[in-house]
Scaffold this motif. Structure first.
Motif, PDB file in Angstrom:
ATOM      1  N   ILE A  37       0.911  -0.806   0.321  1.00 35.95           N
ATOM      2  CA  ILE A  37      -0.334  -0.212   0.134  1.00 35.95           C
ATOM      3  C   ILE A  37       1.133   1.200  -0.144  1.00 35.95           C
ATOM      4  CG2 ILE A  37      -1.375   1.205   1.167  1.00 35.95           C
ATOM      5  CD1 ILE A  37      -2.827  -1.215   0.206  1.00 35.95           C
ATOM      6  N   GLU A  38       1.725   0.919   0.895  1.00 37.49           N
ATOM      7  CA  GLU A  38       3.247   1.816   0.730  1.00 37.49           C
ATOM      8  C   GLU A  38       3.187   2.895  -0.357  1.00 37.49           C
ATOM      9  OE1 GLU A  38       6.427   4.617   3.621  1.00 37.49           O
ATOM     10  OE2 GLU A  38       5.536   2.467   4.576  1.00 37.49           O
ATOM     11  N   LYS A  39       3.668   1.591  -1.283  1.00 33.50           N
ATOM     12  CA  LYS A  39       4.197   1.881  -2.303  1.00 33.50           C
ATOM     13  C   LYS A  39       3.424   2.229  -3.135  1.00 33.50           C
ATOM     14  CE  LYS A  39       6.363  -1.816  -4.281  1.00 33.50           C
ATOM     15  NZ  LYS A  39       6.887  -3.564  -5.219  1.00 33.50           N
ATOM     16  N   VAL A  40       2.347   1.909  -3.354  1.00 34.87           N
ATOM     17  CA  VAL A  40       1.409   2.606  -4.503  1.00 34.87           C
ATOM     18  C   VAL A  40       1.020   4.049  -4.126  1.00 34.87           C
ATOM     19  CG1 VAL A  40      -1.507   2.293  -4.655  1.00 34.87           C
ATOM     20  CG2 VAL A  40      -0.468   0.703  -4.562  1.00 34.87           C
ATOM     21  N   PHE A  41       0.904   4.713  -2.865  1.00 35.45           N
ATOM     22  CA  PHE A  41       0.842   5.663  -2.629  1.00 35.45           C
ATOM     23  C   PHE A  41       2.563   6.363  -2.897  1.00 35.45           C
ATOM     24  CE2 PHE A  41      -2.441   4.873   1.190  1.00 35.45           C
ATOM     25  CZ  PHE A  41      -3.297   5.983   0.526  1.00 35.45           C
ATOM     26  N   THR A  42       3.193   6.328  -2.385  1.00 36.39           N
ATOM     27  CA  THR A  42       4.599   6.151  -3.347  1.00 36.39           C
ATOM     28  C   THR A  42       4.315   7.269  -4.297  1.00 36.39           C
ATOM     29  OG1 THR A  42       5.597   5.931  -1.371  1.00 36.39           O
ATOM     30  CG2 THR A  42       7.562   5.821  -3.548  1.00 36.39           C
ATOM     31  N   ASP A  43       3.661   6.184  -5.576  1.00 46.56           N
ATOM     32  CA  ASP A  43       3.669   6.228  -6.632  1.00 46.56           C
ATOM     33  C   ASP A  43       2.728   7.276  -7.130  1.00 46.56           C
ATOM     34  OD1 ASP A  43       5.011   4.704  -9.706  1.00 46.56           O
ATOM     35  OD2 ASP A  43       2.410   4.611  -9.696  1.00 46.56           O
ATOM     36  N   ILE A  44       1.798   6.884  -7.077  1.00 48.26           N
ATOM     37  CA  ILE A  44       0.914   8.046  -6.902  1.00 48.26           C
ATOM     38  C   ILE A  44       0.804   9.261  -7.207  1.00 48.26           C
ATOM     39  CG2 ILE A  44      -0.740   7.730  -5.562  1.00 48.26           C
ATOM     40  CD1 ILE A  44      -1.878   7.692  -9.131  1.00 48.26           C
ATOM     41  N   LEU A  45       1.061   9.111  -5.722  1.00 44.24           N
ATOM     42  CA  LEU A  45       2.038  10.792  -5.161  1.00 44.24           C
ATOM     43  C   LEU A  45       3.337  11.415  -5.833  1.00 44.24           C
ATOM     44  CD1 LEU A  45       2.117  10.694  -1.452  1.00 44.24           C
ATOM     45  CD2 LEU A  45       0.881  12.101  -3.406  1.00 44.24           C
ATOM     46  N   ALA A  46       4.166  10.940  -6.744  1.00 41.21           N
ATOM     47  CA  ALA A  46       5.352  11.402  -7.410  1.00 41.21           C
ATOM     48  C   ALA A  46       4.975  11.447  -9.323  1.00 41.21           C
ATOM     49  CB  ALA A  46       6.315  10.035  -7.468  1.00 41.21           C
ATOM     50  N   GLU A  47       3.393  10.761  -9.548  1.00 38.32           N
ATOM     51  CA  GLU A  47       2.583  10.617 -10.993  1.00 38.32           C
ATOM     52  C   GLU A  47       2.211  11.738 -11.189  1.00 38.32           C
ATOM     53  OE1 GLU A  47       2.970   9.263 -13.641  1.00 38.32           O
ATOM     54  OE2 GLU A  47       2.670   7.530 -12.897  1.00 38.32           O
ATOM     55  N   THR A  48       2.852  12.472 -12.664  1.00 43.47           N
ATOM     56  CA  THR A  48       3.056  13.443 -13.124  1.00 43.47           C
ATOM     57  C   THR A  48       2.022  13.252 -14.696  1.00 43.47           C
ATOM     58  OG1 THR A  48       4.913  13.278 -14.547  1.00 43.47           O
ATOM     59  CG2 THR A  48       4.799  14.883 -11.969  1.00 43.47           C
ATOM     60  N   ASN A  49       2.264  11.512 -15.659  1.00 45.85           N
ATOM     61  CA  ASN A  49       1.326  11.541 -16.347  1.00 45.85           C
ATOM     62  C   ASN A  49      -0.202  11.581 -16.229  1.00 45.85           C
ATOM     63  OD1 ASN A  49       3.624  10.869 -18.038  1.00 45.85           O
ATOM     64  ND2 ASN A  49       3.719   8.934 -16.941  1.00 45.85           N
ATOM     65  N   THR A  50      -0.851  11.858 -16.907  1.00 47.59           N
ATOM     66  CA  THR A  50      -2.595  12.514 -17.310  1.00 47.59           C
ATOM     67  C   THR A  50      -3.395  11.045 -17.819  1.00 47.59           C
ATOM     68  OG1 THR A  50      -2.255  13.076 -19.526  1.00 47.59           O
ATOM     69  CG2 THR A  50      -2.245  14.556 -17.358  1.00 47.59           C
ATOM     70  N   SER A  51      -2.327  10.012 -18.986  1.00 45.64           N
ATOM     71  CA  SER A  51      -2.512   8.657 -19.460  1.00 45.64           C
ATOM     72  C   SER A  51      -2.050   8.025 -19.095  1.00 45.64           C
ATOM     73  CB  SER A  51      -3.453   9.348 -20.694  1.00 45.64           C
ATOM     74  OG  SER A  51      -2.118   9.607 -21.750  1.00 45.64           O
ATOM     75  N   PHE A  52      -2.524   6.682 -18.799  1.00 48.39           N
ATOM     76  CA  PHE A  52      -1.724   4.889 -18.764  1.00 48.39           C
ATOM     77  C   PHE A  52      -2.536   4.079 -20.095  1.00 48.39           C
ATOM     78  CE2 PHE A  52      -2.410   7.555 -14.631  1.00 48.39           C
ATOM     79  CZ  PHE A  52      -1.521   7.815 -14.622  1.00 48.39           C
TER      80      PHE A  52
END
Length: 226
Positions: A188-203
Motif C-alpha cells: 500500500i505504501e508503494k502505491v501511495f509513493t507512486d501515485i504522489l510522484a505521478e505526473t502523467n495524465t493517461s496510462f
C-alpha cells in the motif's frame, strides 16, 4: 488480524426479517413450469425493468444502511471515505484491503503526507454520485484491483472509477493481491509513493505493484521441441 464484534443472532434475525418470496419460488408442494426463453417482443422491456430496479436499489440501500446504523451503531455506506477531506491523493479499494490502507494512511499522516483511503462496498449498481461526493476535489487517485481485466483497457474497478470522475482527475490502475497474495502495508505504501510522484495524465497499462516482473516470464515456462 482484526477484532470482530458480532451482534446476537436474534438481533440479526429481527433486523433482516422473514424472507417472503414473491416471484420465482422452488416449492415441491406447489410446482410451476418456467419458460427458459424470453421472446424478443418482451425481453427489452423486461431488461428495462431490471435496469430501473438497479437504479432504485441505491436509494433502498441508503435507507437500510440508516436503519442498520440506528439498530447496531455501525455506519455503512456504498462508498466509505477515510481522511479524504484534505487529501492530495487517495487509494480506492474493495474488501479487506481497505483496513490495511487505512492503517498506512495513518502512518503517512503522522509524517505529514496528506493521503486518504476510499472503500467501494457496492460494485453493482456502481455508486457514481456517492463516489463523486466522497472524492470531492482530490486530483490523484490510485485504484488497486485484485483482478487483471485481461484484454480490456484496465481492471474492472479502475474502469468504473475512471468513467465516474472528472477527466482532470489523475486515475491510475494498480494490480496486486492476486490469488490471495497478501496486500501488505509495504504494498500500500508503494502505491501511495507512486501515485504522489505521478505526473502523467493517461496510462496505457496498469502497474503490477507486487509482481516480480524480472522473473515473471520464466515461471513455469513450458519448453517445447519445436
Amino acid at each position: 488480524m482484526q477484532k470482530v464484534a458480532l451482534p446476537e443472532q436474534a438481533e440479526i434475525d429481527a433486523f433482516i426479517g422473514k424472507y417472503q418470496p414473491h416471484n420465482l419460488v422452488l416449492d415441491p408442494a406447489n410446482p410451476i413450469v418456467i419458460n427458459n426463453l424470453t421472446p424478443s417482443d418482451e425481453i427489452t422491456e423486461m431488461k428495462y425493468q431490471q435496469a430501473i430496479g438497479y437504479q432504485n436499489s441505491l436509494q433502498v440501500m441508503e435507507e437500510v444502511f440508516g436503519e442498520f446504523e440506528q439498530k447496531f451503531g455501525r455506519k455503512k455506506a456504498a462508498v466509505e471515505g477515510y481522511r479524504t477531506e484534505d487529501a492530495e491523493a487517495v487509494i480506492i479499494t474493495l474488501g479487506s484491503m481497505y483496513g490495511t490502507a487505512k492503517y498506512v494512511v495513518d502512518q503517512l499522516r503522522d509524517k505529514g503526507i496528506k493521503v486518504g483511503a476510499v472503500k467501494i462496498t457496492c460494485f453493482r449498481p456502481f455508486p457514481v454520485a456517492k463516489l463523486r461526493e466522497v472524492m470531492g476535489g482530490i486530483k490523484k487517485v490510485a485504484v488497486l484491483n485484485r483482478t487483471t481485466g485481461f484484454g480490456a483497457q484496465g481492471a474492472p474497478v479502475w474502469l468504473e472509477v475512471k468513467a465516474a470522475l472528472s477527466s482532470e482527475t489523475l486515475v491510475k490502475s494498480y494490480i496486486g493481491g492476486l490469488g490471495g497474495r497478501d496486500v501488505s502495508t509495504d504494498t500500500i505504501e508503494k502505491v501511495f509513493t507512486d501515485i504522489l510522484a505521478e505526473t502523467n495524465t493517461s496510462f496505457d497499462q496498469p502497474t503490477w505493484i507486487d509482481c516480480r516482473t524480472e522473473e515473471a516470464m520464466n515461471i513455469r515456462k513450458v519448453e517445447t521441441n519445436d
